[in-house]
Structure formats: structure tokens, C-alpha cells
Design an enzyme around this catalytic site. Structure first.
Site, PDB file in Angstrom:
ATOM      1  N   LYS A  24      13.308   8.109  -6.075  1.00  0.00           N
ATOM      2  CA  LYS A  24      14.447   7.294  -5.632  1.00  0.00           C
ATOM      3  C   LYS A  24      15.763   8.012  -5.930  1.00  0.00           C
ATOM      4  O   LYS A  24      16.636   8.117  -5.069  1.00  0.00           O
ATOM      5  CB  LYS A  24      14.406   5.942  -6.334  1.00  0.00           C
ATOM      6  CG  LYS A  24      15.404   4.926  -5.790  1.00  0.00           C
ATOM      7  CD  LYS A  24      15.199   3.547  -6.430  1.00  0.00           C
ATOM      8  CE  LYS A  24      13.905   2.915  -6.018  1.00  0.00           C
ATOM      9  NZ  LYS A  24      13.722   1.568  -6.555  1.00  0.00           N
ATOM     10  N   ARG A  94      17.574   0.353 -11.537  1.00  0.00           N
ATOM     11  CA  ARG A  94      16.271   0.439 -10.873  1.00  0.00           C
ATOM     12  C   ARG A  94      15.458   1.604 -11.424  1.00  0.00           C
ATOM     13  O   ARG A  94      15.998   2.648 -11.755  1.00  0.00           O
ATOM     14  CB  ARG A  94      16.430   0.661  -9.364  1.00  0.00           C
ATOM     15  CG  ARG A  94      17.166  -0.428  -8.611  1.00  0.00           C
ATOM     16  CD  ARG A  94      17.420   0.038  -7.180  1.00  0.00           C
ATOM     17  NE  ARG A  94      18.249  -0.871  -6.433  1.00  0.00           N
ATOM     18  CZ  ARG A  94      17.802  -1.749  -5.542  1.00  0.00           C
ATOM     19  NH1 ARG A  94      16.513  -1.829  -5.299  1.00  0.00           N
ATOM     20  NH2 ARG A  94      18.628  -2.538  -4.889  1.00  0.00           N
ATOM     21  N   GLY A 103       6.958  -1.292  -6.375  1.00  0.00           N
ATOM     22  CA  GLY A 103       6.773  -2.587  -7.018  1.00  0.00           C
ATOM     23  C   GLY A 103       6.124  -2.556  -8.384  1.00  0.00           C
ATOM     24  O   GLY A 103       5.948  -3.595  -9.011  1.00  0.00           O
ATOM     25  N   MET A 105       7.167  -0.966 -11.189  1.00  0.00           N
ATOM     26  CA  MET A 105       8.077  -0.998 -12.335  1.00  0.00           C
ATOM     27  C   MET A 105       9.250  -1.925 -12.019  1.00  0.00           C
ATOM     28  O   MET A 105       9.225  -2.641 -11.031  1.00  0.00           O
ATOM     29  CB  MET A 105       8.494   0.421 -12.703  1.00  0.00           C
ATOM     30  CG  MET A 105       7.347   1.224 -13.283  1.00  0.00           C
ATOM     31  SD  MET A 105       7.770   2.930 -13.575  1.00  0.00           S
ATOM     32  CE  MET A 105       8.065   3.544 -11.930  1.00  0.00           C
ATOM     33  N   ARG A 338      12.456   6.851   1.327  1.00  0.00           N
ATOM     34  CA  ARG A 338      11.307   7.591   0.795  1.00  0.00           C
ATOM     35  C   ARG A 338      10.314   7.757   1.936  1.00  0.00           C
ATOM     36  O   ARG A 338      10.366   7.014   2.923  1.00  0.00           O
ATOM     37  CB  ARG A 338      10.660   6.858  -0.379  1.00  0.00           C
ATOM     38  CG  ARG A 338      10.140   5.464  -0.043  1.00  0.00           C
ATOM     39  CD  ARG A 338       9.719   4.723  -1.295  1.00  0.00           C
ATOM     40  NE  ARG A 338       9.400   3.323  -0.992  1.00  0.00           N
ATOM     41  CZ  ARG A 338       9.345   2.366  -1.899  1.00  0.00           C
ATOM     42  NH1 ARG A 338       9.586   2.629  -3.162  1.00  0.00           N
ATOM     43  NH2 ARG A 338       9.053   1.125  -1.556  1.00  0.00           N
ATOM     44  N   HIS A 454       5.254  -7.094  -1.039  1.00  0.00           N
ATOM     45  CA  HIS A 454       4.386  -6.365  -1.977  1.00  0.00           C
ATOM     46  C   HIS A 454       2.940  -6.328  -1.486  1.00  0.00           C
ATOM     47  O   HIS A 454       2.299  -5.278  -1.457  1.00  0.00           O
ATOM     48  CB  HIS A 454       4.468  -7.018  -3.362  1.00  0.00           C
ATOM     49  CG  HIS A 454       3.496  -6.445  -4.338  1.00  0.00           C
ATOM     50  ND1 HIS A 454       2.253  -7.007  -4.576  1.00  0.00           N
ATOM     51  CD2 HIS A 454       3.555  -5.337  -5.107  1.00  0.00           C
ATOM     52  CE1 HIS A 454       1.612  -6.270  -5.456  1.00  0.00           C
ATOM     53  NE2 HIS A 454       2.372  -5.260  -5.807  1.00  0.00           N
ATOM     54  N   SER A 770     -29.079  24.876  -2.896  1.00  0.00           N
ATOM     55  CA  SER A 770     -28.257  23.689  -2.661  1.00  0.00           C
ATOM     56  C   SER A 770     -28.016  23.035  -4.020  1.00  0.00           C
ATOM     57  O   SER A 770     -28.969  22.695  -4.719  1.00  0.00           O
ATOM     58  CB  SER A 770     -28.973  22.708  -1.724  1.00  0.00           C
ATOM     59  OG  SER A 770     -28.203  21.539  -1.577  1.00  0.00           O
ATOM     60  N   CYS A 838     -25.116  19.212  -2.101  1.00  0.00           N
ATOM     61  CA  CYS A 838     -25.593  18.015  -1.401  1.00  0.00           C
ATOM     62  C   CYS A 838     -25.515  16.758  -2.257  1.00  0.00           C
ATOM     63  O   CYS A 838     -26.017  15.714  -1.877  1.00  0.00           O
ATOM     64  CB  CYS A 838     -27.033  18.210  -0.918  1.00  0.00           C
ATOM     65  SG  CYS A 838     -28.180  18.408  -2.292  1.00  0.00           S
ATOM     66  N   TYR A 858     -21.408  25.598   2.679  1.00  0.00           N
ATOM     67  CA  TYR A 858     -21.314  24.262   3.277  1.00  0.00           C
ATOM     68  C   TYR A 858     -21.268  23.186   2.195  1.00  0.00           C
ATOM     69  O   TYR A 858     -21.623  23.418   1.030  1.00  0.00           O
ATOM     70  CB  TYR A 858     -22.484  23.983   4.234  1.00  0.00           C
ATOM     71  CG  TYR A 858     -23.829  23.819   3.550  1.00  0.00           C
ATOM     72  CD1 TYR A 858     -24.221  22.583   3.037  1.00  0.00           C
ATOM     73  CD2 TYR A 858     -24.713  24.895   3.425  1.00  0.00           C
ATOM     74  CE1 TYR A 858     -25.459  22.434   2.411  1.00  0.00           C
ATOM     75  CE2 TYR A 858     -25.942  24.751   2.802  1.00  0.00           C
ATOM     76  CZ  TYR A 858     -26.302  23.506   2.295  1.00  0.00           C
ATOM     77  OH  TYR A 858     -27.509  23.355   1.667  1.00  0.00           O
TER      78      TYR A 858
END
Length: 882
Positions: A24, A94, A103, A105, A338, A454, A770, A838, A858
Site C-alpha cells: 500500500k 492503515r 482485510g 489487518m 494494487r 470481504h 520413477s 509419480c 517428466y
């Protein structure tokens, strides 16, 4: 004066200073720098917060003096004086973390008001009602945030006042009644805290800064950081800014807007505006606002300036912006910008559209979309072909459909959700304290609040459906029910919400599988051009294989044959094989299973043609295919009591003996995997024959196949060599019988630390490895997954012993080190050995990145995770360019 710089005026910062100034503060500085109308102010750094928290909640030396020096500069800029009776300066205080935590804090508005300055504000503005409304709001926020008094206690006083005066809205309360309300608030503060509401404005500011620093460690912020994997050590900045008043009459107001639609990604201004209100009224969902387009009718000049500002911000930041603004007496002020939180659908569309608009590159677009988030696009929606009657309609705040039991508080939502029940959290409006309930709910329904409240923002971020501002439902939290048009919905009743239409429907409704947008396909096509890792699927049926192909799988990395053995039509033959004492009897039972297995492999190989299919031979211990010990004991006791057929009773008792014989103290480390194959080679021979016969049949049909036959749980090259010889023996038999050559490979699953240590020796016998990271994690950490996840892993996460659940996110330091050793050793003897993963980690972005770094060929994951894995593999390639 302190040597360390803890305070930055807005004109001293820029958008690159997020870690120091918070998101902010950095963005307020940047907007100031590019000439947008921002009320003047300054930021107290995150470093000050960290020092405060580390040193027993004590402000760093010199920080407070620096705050008042910066405040003096603010007084010069505004021509007002902090705490002055005649011309008072009021400020907002703020929070602002480096990573957006909307929301989570705390915020305080109108700070600097007391019994004296409120009179000055009234004289200065000529509006006594406005002045006392600001004071009332300030006392309520300060009382809640700083003094810890429940918000509800202030709300109840306001509601009593409105009922007495027969009013609907807060802004209708006249000045005299606001004055009376302030006296009631003072009594409440004295009763709750034991001291008077502070009148010293400097003390107010110091207490407010302390409260914002403390809010970094409030429960909701900690939960949010844990869910979003935000570092606890970052701290929050504090932004102190001259107030701009949106509650000064019909030519004033406050709003929140997105430069594009955060639900769909469409290039259209999306937001809401409240006339004669302050910022928290919109975000907190206290009043249901009007769409931003209405601003064009109410204040056309402000609207045009706002449109220009939105375009400038989006072009400057090269991303969709979430903007908070205030209009004071017809003048626009920007309070925050933001990068906007958005749904997965919007994220994909915005990224692709911005490439097409020339704002960002393809590489940037791929990195903009959260790979984990696109899993949301694969969620079900309500079936549009079914006629449904909605009992109410609210605002469609977050897409997707959710069905579950209506529950009216977050604690119960968490409790039921954790136990596996599906719930929909129903609230008048959600607050940041409800986050734990939202996490465990299928979706959220609120009776108040808008598309930027919110509930809407948090649900969109989590990919959960949300319907907001459904004013038709009247919630009675005490009775745990809501009523709408004569219908009473009690806690536990099933409801469905549709986040796409805003509809609320009684009961469960049919759902349909999602369809993927053209932008989604484009993004994944770009991902495939960038990634170096192939993405395969874990699939055990032709249906799973077909779905995997649809999602872009390049083969099957794990086909678990034990799942085929569990089918009801073949379990009797499996049990007959297990019960057999003699080889001949066992082979007879296996003969019954052979054609069934052949059909299984035929279907999967065909569905995945021409791509490779890794088929893991039988892995679990045999007792898993037998009835539960306790249930069988009970059944035998009942049979004896009922004098059941003697022959049947003997069979059950023989089965019980076999269960006793096969039972193990620790089956996960017991008689399973290749150990089973070495003890009963006829099982693996049958499976190998079924694979080869299926391949022969497909070859005759002109269908190209490639099978990778995988031997599980190998710890030594000798195990693999012996079983490999058995498989080749079967292949030679097939060659003689069918006069055909087949393409296949034999390899192993690496799931034991010893296998990693001896990977060079094992690689000499294997054509592929694998990594079975589920078991490798268990055997490396010494954790039994079934016990650990439910009992002590949450403790380890809470105490910061582990950063992530190691069964969800690959443990790079431990398991990862063993994998790296195995890769290096294997490639030292066989440079072209095929290497993959896997376990469930194969579909998790951080784990996929590690696989890319290791140089695996992979990853393999469940079909529905394949799009996630494709994007994550591309992101890994971009982040780790060599």
C-alpha cells in the site's frame, strides 16, 4: 534523531520499495510520483514493525519522534494542525504488508478527533452532523481495533438508536442523536476498559500505530499467511494519511473498483460506489453499494476523471488494478491501488488479453497466472438444462457452484469441513475473523455486502463460489436459520449457491463438468512451447486415460494394477490365489485373472496410444485384498450362533487363518512390492503376460503402444535383475507363441533411501526410474502418512519445524537431497536413463519446479492436475533459465 530511517513521506518512495514500505505504501508513493490526486501522508516501514515485535512490543528508538516530525510536514502541506480546536488535521492509519493481505489487518479512520476538535471540524465544514458522524465512526473503529472492544457492541448501540427513531440507514441519524450516541460509546469504553476514551490526539496516534503493528500477529492474519505461504517475518508497514471525507453529503462518497472484471477478466470497469460514506462502509459490506456506472449519473466529471486515472494506472503497472477512492465535495482522491485479486478464469483471460494488447510478453503472461489457481477452472457448475427455482438471488460475487449444509458460524464450518462434511457458510456479512470457516466451506452466502466486500474478495482468491448482498434472506443467527419468502432454512438443511448467477437454491442440484475457454487453451499452448518437463498422468482406467489425454497428458506415469484387483468381479479370484497353498492352485486362480488383466491393459494402452504407459506391477501386501479381521471374527461368531452351514464355516475359518498368517506389524515396510514378486514370481509373470498379450492384440489392430513395466519398492540391483529375468522369460514365450517383437522398457520405482544411495548399481539394470515420493517421504522422514497428517504434522507446521506438509510439497532438503543423489548416480552410469516422478508431488507447483531443477524428464499427476502441471513446468523453466 534516529540514525535509521523509519519514516518515508509519500514523495520519497516508489513502487520498487514494497518490502520496506509495504504494498500500500509503495503504491501510494508511486501514485504520488506520477501525479495522481493522493492525499498527502507518510509510511512507517516494515523494519520498524519487525523491531517492535522483536523487542517486546517497544517502538524503535527515535521512531515516534520521527512520526511527529513527518506529521508537522503534513500540517504544512494541508494548512491544518493535528489536535487544533480551530482547524484540525485528521488522519487515517492503515496497515500495508509487502504481500497483499486484504482485510487481514487493521485500519483506523478520522484519527485526531476528540471533544474539542469535533467542534472545530463542525465549524470548519459548517456541518455539525458530518463532524459528529466522523467522531462516532472514529470512536467505534478505535474502540474495536485499539481497545479490543467487540465491534458488535457499538453496532448494537447504533441499531437501538435507529429503531427508536424508526430509521433505516446510519446516515439518517441526526446530529443531536449522534452526540447522544457518542456519550453512550464513552460509557461503553469506560465500562469495558476501566478508563476514559483518550482525548490526547498524540496518544491516539501512538496507540493506533501500536495496534496496527500488533495486528500483524492477529489470528486471522496468521491463518491467511499460513494458507497463502507468506513469510511471518515480513511485518507490516503503517500508512498515516490526511483524511479525505466521503461522508460530506450527496456530492461525496467512496468506492472500490477494478480496471477489469475480477470474476470474468472482461475489459470493463467493475466496482461499486456509496454516496455519503467512508471507505470501510464498502469494504466491510455494512451497506450494499451501487454499481460504479451510477457514478456517471451522480457525478459525471468525477467519473470521467476516474476513468482516465484507471487507464493510466493499468498502463503504468501493466496489470489489472484494484483501486480504492474517495470523492470529497466533488473532488477525486486516490487512496490505494494494487494488483487486483481475481478468479482463475479472470487471471487467464487478463494475461492472454494483455499479451494481445501488447502490454506484456508471453513469458510474463505465463508467470502472471498462479498455476495452483487454475485448478479452479476444472470445477463443476450447475447444470443449465435443469429447471431450477431459486428461493433468493444475490450478487454473483465469485463463480462456481457449491452445495452443502447451511451453517451460520465459522467455527462450526471449520469443524464440519475438517470432518469431511460439505457446508455453505451463511453470514450477514463475513469479517476477516471468519477466514478459517471460509477455508473449510464449499462456498459463502451473505445477506449484506457487495462484489468487493470481504466475503467476495476472499472467496474469489480461494476459488470458492460466493453469493453476496442477498438481502431477501433474513438471518437469525441466534436461532441458526434464515427465512426468505416464507421458507425457513435451518442449520443443517442442504442449500446450493451459484456464484455465476447469484441464485440460492434449496436442496442439492445437478452439476456439469466445466468447459475451458479459448484463452485457457492459448495459455497452455504457450506453456507447452516453453516447458522442458513432459507431463504424464496417474491413471488406472481407460476413462481416466481418456480424460488425461483431453487435458494434455503426454503418457501415463503410473498405472496402479492393484486398483484393478480390487474390482468386485475379480476379488474372489484374487482371494482364491492368496488362499492357495500350492503353486498349481495359485496358477489356476491367476489363470482366471489373466484375461481380466489383459483387457485392463488393452484399454489403457489403446486410450493412451501412441504415448508411453508406465504399468506398476502389484505393490500392496496381499492381506489388503482380504476381509477386515475384526469384521470376519464377528461374522464367524454369528455363523456359529446361528448354526450356519459347516462347510461355509470351515471356509471362513480358513480365511481367518490366512489373515492371521499374512498380518504384519508394519505392512508399509512389509511383504509388498518386489518382495511379493520374489516370493510369488507367478503373480508378476501373469501380469507381464497380460501386458504383452494386450500389446500383441493392439499391434495386430495397427495401434502403436509402448509399455514401461515398473517393479516397485526395489532396494537392490539384485532384486530388479531377478524379476527382470522373469519378465524377459515371459516375453520370450510370447515371441515364440505370437512370432512378434514388442517395444517395452523395464525399470523401477525409487521409493526407499537405500535405492537412492545405490542408484548407480540399480541403474545398470533399469531403463527408467520413477520416484515414488509418497513412500520416499515416509521412509526418509520416518513418518507414517496416515498417522502423521492427522496427529502431529499440524503441530510441526505451527511450531515452524516444517514449512509445508511434506506429503503435499516435496521436502527439498531431505527427500530432495536423496533424489538429487539418485539422479547424479544413475546418470553417471546411464546418461540417457529416463527419470520421472509419480507421487502426488507431481502435480504441485513447487515440487514440479524442483523436478525441473533436478533435470527429470517428466512429472506425473492425477488427470485433473495436468493443466496445473503444464503451467507450473513452464514457470519452472522461465524462473530457472540457465
Amino acid at each position: 534523531m534516529s540514525k535509521k530511517k523509519y519514516i518515508y513521506l509519500f514523495e520519497e518512495g516508489n513502487s520498487d520499495m514494497r518490502l520496506l514500505l509495504g504494498g500500500k505504501g509503495a503504491n501510494l508513493a508511486e501514485m504520488t510520483r506520477i501525479g495522481l490526486p493522493v492525499p498527502p501522508g507518510f509510511t512507517i516501514t516494515t523494519e520498524a514493525c519487525i523491531e517492535y515485535l522483536n523487542f517486546d512490543r517497544t517502538f524503535p528508538e527515535g521512531m515516534l519522534e520521527n512520526v511527529f516530525e513527518a506529521l508537522a510536514i503534513l500540517e504544512k502541506k494541508t494548512g491544518r494542525k493535528f489536535g487544533d480546536r480551530e482547524n484540525p488535521l485528521l488522519v487515517s492509519v492503515r496497515s500495508g504488508a509487502a504481500i497483499s493481505m486484504p482485510g487481514m489487518m487493521d485500519t483506523i479512520l478520522n484519527l485526531g478527533l476528540n471533544d474539542e476538535t469535533v467542534l472545530g471540524l463542525a465549524d470548519q465544514t459548517g456541518d455539525r452532523r458530518f463532524a459528529y458522524d466522523c467522531y462516532r465512526r472514529f470512536m467505534q473503529m478505535f474502540g474495536n481495533v485499539v481497545l479490543g472492544i467487540e465491534h458488535q457492541k457499538f453496532d448494537e448501540a447504533v441499531e437501538r438508536c435507529k429503531r427508536r427513531l424508526k430509521l433505516i440507514f446510519d446516515y439518517e441519524i441526526p446530529a443531536d442523536e449522534l452526540e447522544r450516541l457518542i456519550k453512550e460509546y464513552k460509557g461503553l469504553v469506560e465500562h469495558e476498559t476501566g478508563f476514559d476514551f483518550p482525548q490526547d490526539v498524540k496518544k491516539q496516534l501512538a496507540m493506533a500505530i501500536q495496534a496496527v503493528f500488533d495486528s500483524w500477529n492477529n489470528q486471522r492474519a496468521k491463518v491467511y499467511r499460513r494458507i497463502n505461504k507468506i513469510d511471518d517475518k515480513l511485518g507490516t508497514a503503517v500508512n498515516v494519511q490526511a483524511m479525505a471525507f466521503g461522508n460530506m453529503g450527496p456530492d461525496s462518497g467512496t468506492g472500490v473498483a477494478f480496471t477489469r472484471n475480477p470474476s470474468t477478466g472482461e475489459k470493463e470497469l467493475y466496482g461499486e460506489f456509496l454516496v455519503n460514506a467512508q471507505g470501510e462502509d464498502v469494504v466491510a459490506g455494512i451497506r450494499t453499494p451501487m454499481p460504479i456506472d451510477k457514478l456517471k449519473e451522480e457525478l459525471p466529471e468525477v467519473y470521467n476523471q476516474f476513468i482516465f486515472t484507471c487507464e493510466k494506472l493499468e498502463s503504468h503497472y501493466r496489470d489489472m488494478q484494484d483501486i480504492e477512492f474517495t470523492v470529497e465535495k466533488g473532488k477525486l482522491y486516490m487512496l490505494q491501488t494494487r494488483n487486483g485479486k481475481r478468479t482463475a478464469k479472470a487471471s487467464v483471460k487478463v494475461a492472454v488479453d494483455m499479451v494481445n494488447e501488447g502490454l506484456i510478453s508471453i513469458e510474463e503472461a505465463l508467470l502472471r497466472v498462479d498455476a495452483e489457481q487454475i485448478n479452479q477452472l476444472l470445477h463443476r457448475q450447475i447444470d443449465g438444462s435443469v429447471e431450477l427455482k431459486a428461493i433468493a438471488t444475490g450478487l454473483p460475487a465469485s463463480p462456481g457452484a457449491a452445495c452443502g449444509k447451511a451453517v451460520f458460524d465459522a467455527d462450526l464450518a471449520e469443524k464440519l469441513g475438517e470432518s469431511g462434511e460439505k457446508v455453505v457458510l451463511v453470514r450477514s456479512e463475513t469479517t476477516p475473523d471468519d477466514i478459517h470457516g471460509i477455508v473449510h466451506a464449499q462456498g459463502v452466502l451473505t445477506s449484506r455486502g457487495g462484489m468487493t466486500s470481504h466475503a467476495a474478495v476472499v472467496a474469489r482468491g480461494m476459488g470458492k463460489p460466493c453469493v453476496c448482498g442477498c438481502e431477501a434472506i433474513k438471518i437469525d443467527a441466534g436461532k441458526r436459520q434464515f427465512t426468505v419468502a416464507g421458507v425457513v432454512v435451518k442449520e443443517g438443511d442442504i442449500i446450493t449457491i451459484d456464484g455465476a448467477s447469484g441464485n440460492v437454491i434449496l436442496g442439492e442440484v445437478p452439476m456439469v463438468e466445466p468447459t475451458l475457454s479459448a484463452e485457457f487453451e492459448t495459455l497452455l499452448k504457450w506453456a507447452d512451447e516453453v516447458k522442458t518437463l513432459a507431463v504424464r498422468a496417474n491413471a488406472d482406467t481407460p476413462q481416466d486415460a481418456a480424460k488425461a489425454v483431453e487435458f494434455g497428458a503426454e503418457g501415463i506415469g503410473l498405472c496402479r494394477t492393484e486398483h484393478m484387483f480390487m474390482a468386485a468381479d475379480r476379488l474372489p479370484a484374487v482371494q482364491e490365489m492368496i488362499m492357495a497353498e500350492k503353486l498349481a492352485d495359485r496358477e489356476k486362480a491367476l489363470g482366471k485373472l489373466l484375461p481380466l488383466q489383459r483387457e485392463d491393459f488393452y484399454g489403457i494402452l489403446k486410450a493412451m496410444s501412441p504415448n508411453p504407459v508406465t504399468i506398476r506391477l502389484l505393490d500392496p501386501p496381499l492381506h489388503e485384498f482380504l476381509p477386515d479381521h475384526e469384521a470376519l471374527l464377528l461374522e464367524i461368531a454369528e455363523m456359529k450362533h446361528n448354526k450356519a452351514d459347516e462347510k461355509l464355516l470351515v471356509e471362513k475359518e480358513e480365511l481367518l487363518k490366512t489373515i492371521h498368517k499374512l498380518s504384519e506389524a508394519n505392512p508399509m515396510l512389509g511383504h509388498r512390492g518386489c518382495r511379493l514378486g520374489l516370493s510369488y514370481p507367478e503373480i508378476y509373470r501373469m501380469q507381464a503376460r497380460a501386458i504383452f498379450e494386450a500389446m500383441v492384440r493392439l499391434k495386430e489392430e495397427g495401434i502403436k503402444t509402448f509399455a514401461e513395466i515398473e517393479i516397485p519398492l526395489v532396494m537392490d540391483a539384485a532384486e530388479l535383475a531377478l524379476l527382470k529375468a522373469e519378465i524377459f522369460d515371459v516375453y520370450e514365450e510370447i515371441k515364440k507363441e505370437k512370432l512378434v517383437e514388442l517395444e517395452f522398457a523395464i525399470g523401477t520405482m525409487i521409493e526407499l533411501p537405500r535405492a537412492c544411495l545405490l542408484a548407480d548399481e540399480i541403474a545398470a539394470e533399469a531403463e527408467f526410474f520413477s520416484f515414488g515420493t509418497n513412500d520416499l517421504t515416509q521412509t526418509t522422514l520416518g513418518f507414517s502418512r496416515d498417522d502423521a497428517e492427522g496427529k502431529f504434522i499440524p503441530v510441526y507446521l505451527n511450531k515452524k519445524i516444517l514449512k509445508d506438509n511434506p506429503f503435499a510439497v516435496l521436502d527439498r532438503k531431505g527427500v530432495g537431497s536423496l533424489m538429487q543423489m539418485a539422479v547424479e548416480k544413475a546418470r553417471s552410469v546411464k546418461e540417457d536413463i529416463l527419470l520421472g516422478i509419480c507421487g502426488e508431488h507431481g502435480g504441485e507447483p513447487s515440487s514440479i519446479e524442483f523436478c525441473h531443477i533436478l533435470g527429470l524428464n517428466y512429472v506425473s499427476c492425477s488427470p485433473y492436475r495436468i493443466p496445473v502441471a503444464r503451467l507450473a513446468a513452464a514457470q519452472a523453466a522461465l524462473k530457472n533459465k540457465r
